[in-house]
Scaffold this active site. Sequence first.
Site, PDB file in Angstrom:
ATOM      1  N   HIS A 289       2.970  16.884   7.241  1.00 45.14           N
ATOM      2  CA  HIS A 289       2.603  15.597   6.632  1.00 45.14           C
ATOM      3  C   HIS A 289       2.820  15.623   5.119  1.00 45.14           C
ATOM      4  O   HIS A 289       2.034  15.061   4.360  1.00 45.14           O
ATOM      5  CB  HIS A 289       1.153  15.233   6.956  1.00 45.14           C
ATOM      6  CG  HIS A 289       0.861  15.108   8.419  1.00 45.14           C
ATOM      7  ND1 HIS A 289       1.118  13.958   9.120  1.00 45.14           N
ATOM      8  CD2 HIS A 289       0.366  15.997   9.306  1.00 45.14           C
ATOM      9  CE1 HIS A 289       0.771  14.133  10.390  1.00 45.14           C
ATOM     10  NE2 HIS A 289       0.325  15.363  10.536  1.00 45.14           N
TER      11      HIS A 289
ATOM     12  N   ASN B  91      -2.671  10.183  14.390  1.00 46.14           N
ATOM     13  CA  ASN B  91      -1.233   9.938  14.408  1.00 46.14           C
ATOM     14  C   ASN B  91      -0.951   8.539  14.935  1.00 46.14           C
ATOM     15  O   ASN B  91      -1.864   7.795  15.289  1.00 46.14           O
ATOM     16  CB  ASN B  91      -0.517  10.966  15.285  1.00 46.14           C
ATOM     17  CG  ASN B  91      -0.406  12.331  14.639  1.00 46.14           C
ATOM     18  OD1 ASN B  91      -0.304  12.446  13.425  1.00 46.14           O
ATOM     19  ND2 ASN B  91      -0.435  13.373  15.451  1.00 46.14           N
TER      20      ASN B  91
END
Length: 489
Positions: free
Chosen positions: A55, A128
């Site tokens: 990320h 997510n």
Amino acid sequence: MNNSNYLTSQSGAPIADDQNSLSAGERGPLLLQDWHLIEKLAHFNRERIPERIVHAKGTGAYGTFTLTKDLSDYTIADHFNGVGKQTETFVRFSTVGGEMGSADAERDPRGFAVRFYTAQGNHDIVGNNTPTFFLRDGIKFPDFIHTQKRHPQTNLKDPQAMWDFWSLNPEAMHQVTILMSDRGIPANYRQMHGYGSHTFSLWNAEGERFWVKFHFKSQQGVVNLTNEQADKLKGIDPDSSQRDMVVAITDGNFPKWTVNVQIMPEADANTYHINPFDLTKVWPHSDYPLIEIGELELNRLPQNYFAEVEQVALAPSNLVPGVGASPDKMLQARLFAYADAQRYRIGANYNQLPVNCPHATQANHHQRGGAMAGTQCPYHGSQTGGDASVNYGPSTAEPKLEDASKLIEPPLRIDGEAARYSRYDQDDFTQAGNLYRMFSEDEKQRLVATIAGSLSQTSVDVQQRMLAHFSKADADYGQRIQSALGLVV
């Protein structure tokens, strides 16, 4: 003398000359005593903290969560009690596998992490854009991420490693099908759903526990890119999702998500035919329907990307009274790993930074020292509370705290022997097959083409193992992959 009229050092000393170094003569070498030069160069060398291992590239925005359904029957959590209550939020979106300079339009899951600045502390849902994940046990996570990163010798992406790992871990089949389908490349961050993914717990004032999953449904609709569209966009604008969010909020087109939960009574988990703590599975809505509880709106951009987006330290361990963890093995691992990663990246006192400190309540603890100790939260000042010289408790030097027993999570009954259970759920294929059968003919064709294009770069034994998995999910699924690869089984 008013220092605000001068350029100063970090310690506030006025600087007489910011353009010329101190040297031994006009053409001579520089002097180590030029502390201003040293300060500028030393800080410049440290202007980048280590990027996130996963990320790394992200987009952030502030907003508001408005509760539209009271959940006091299920939880004592302040932000879920009282219809109409508004809670400040921060949301960070991201790609997963790419580095800071990678393109936004990659085929990759998207991070969807929400922070609620509640009156009882910060509550983070670090999820997510998919309701499932590739793994059910966090002990595999470092190995999995290594397969998504660059080969240690060539420094190139490695399809062989990626598919080899998946072929030996059939639990990934559901998420692989999502990733390789039309859902694998969101057009931007506004037009995608978000999920807490894990199972969490709620408990109410009566001490009753419920299991819960969080869903954030985009009110902008869902738009995804084809491989061809994504390839063009990556070349035209690698920062396409960042730009889209900035433009939307700047123009007043504030993106919104409808917030839903699925709730399961605690006792159901013991008999439900799916392990409710398996992150590779979804709870069928027919058994546990979505309950709409509120709306999330993003309406304010950060003023400093580095300070507020790069240094935001979201972690699933940021829980508040009324919201807890579950026996989900991936979640259990993340409870440690995420906060530990932030301590490594930013420092022991990362929660004193403005974006991380609680905005709606005062922190009060006995942690002292460490990097950045003394950093002041602009919302409440000192992040220790009480006497800063006291670093232990209980203590006669500080006033007695209010009784917090009413906030204690009810006990969770645990059964069984301590062991390493390798296959507690044998069915890794049914839900992947169900998803495949939901796709239209065009979607199936694109899914197969995407998988074959990547899988064809691997060894035959890896292809054979993956073909067996696809066939177990759905015979047609496997047959189409076999034909696309030209394999003879």
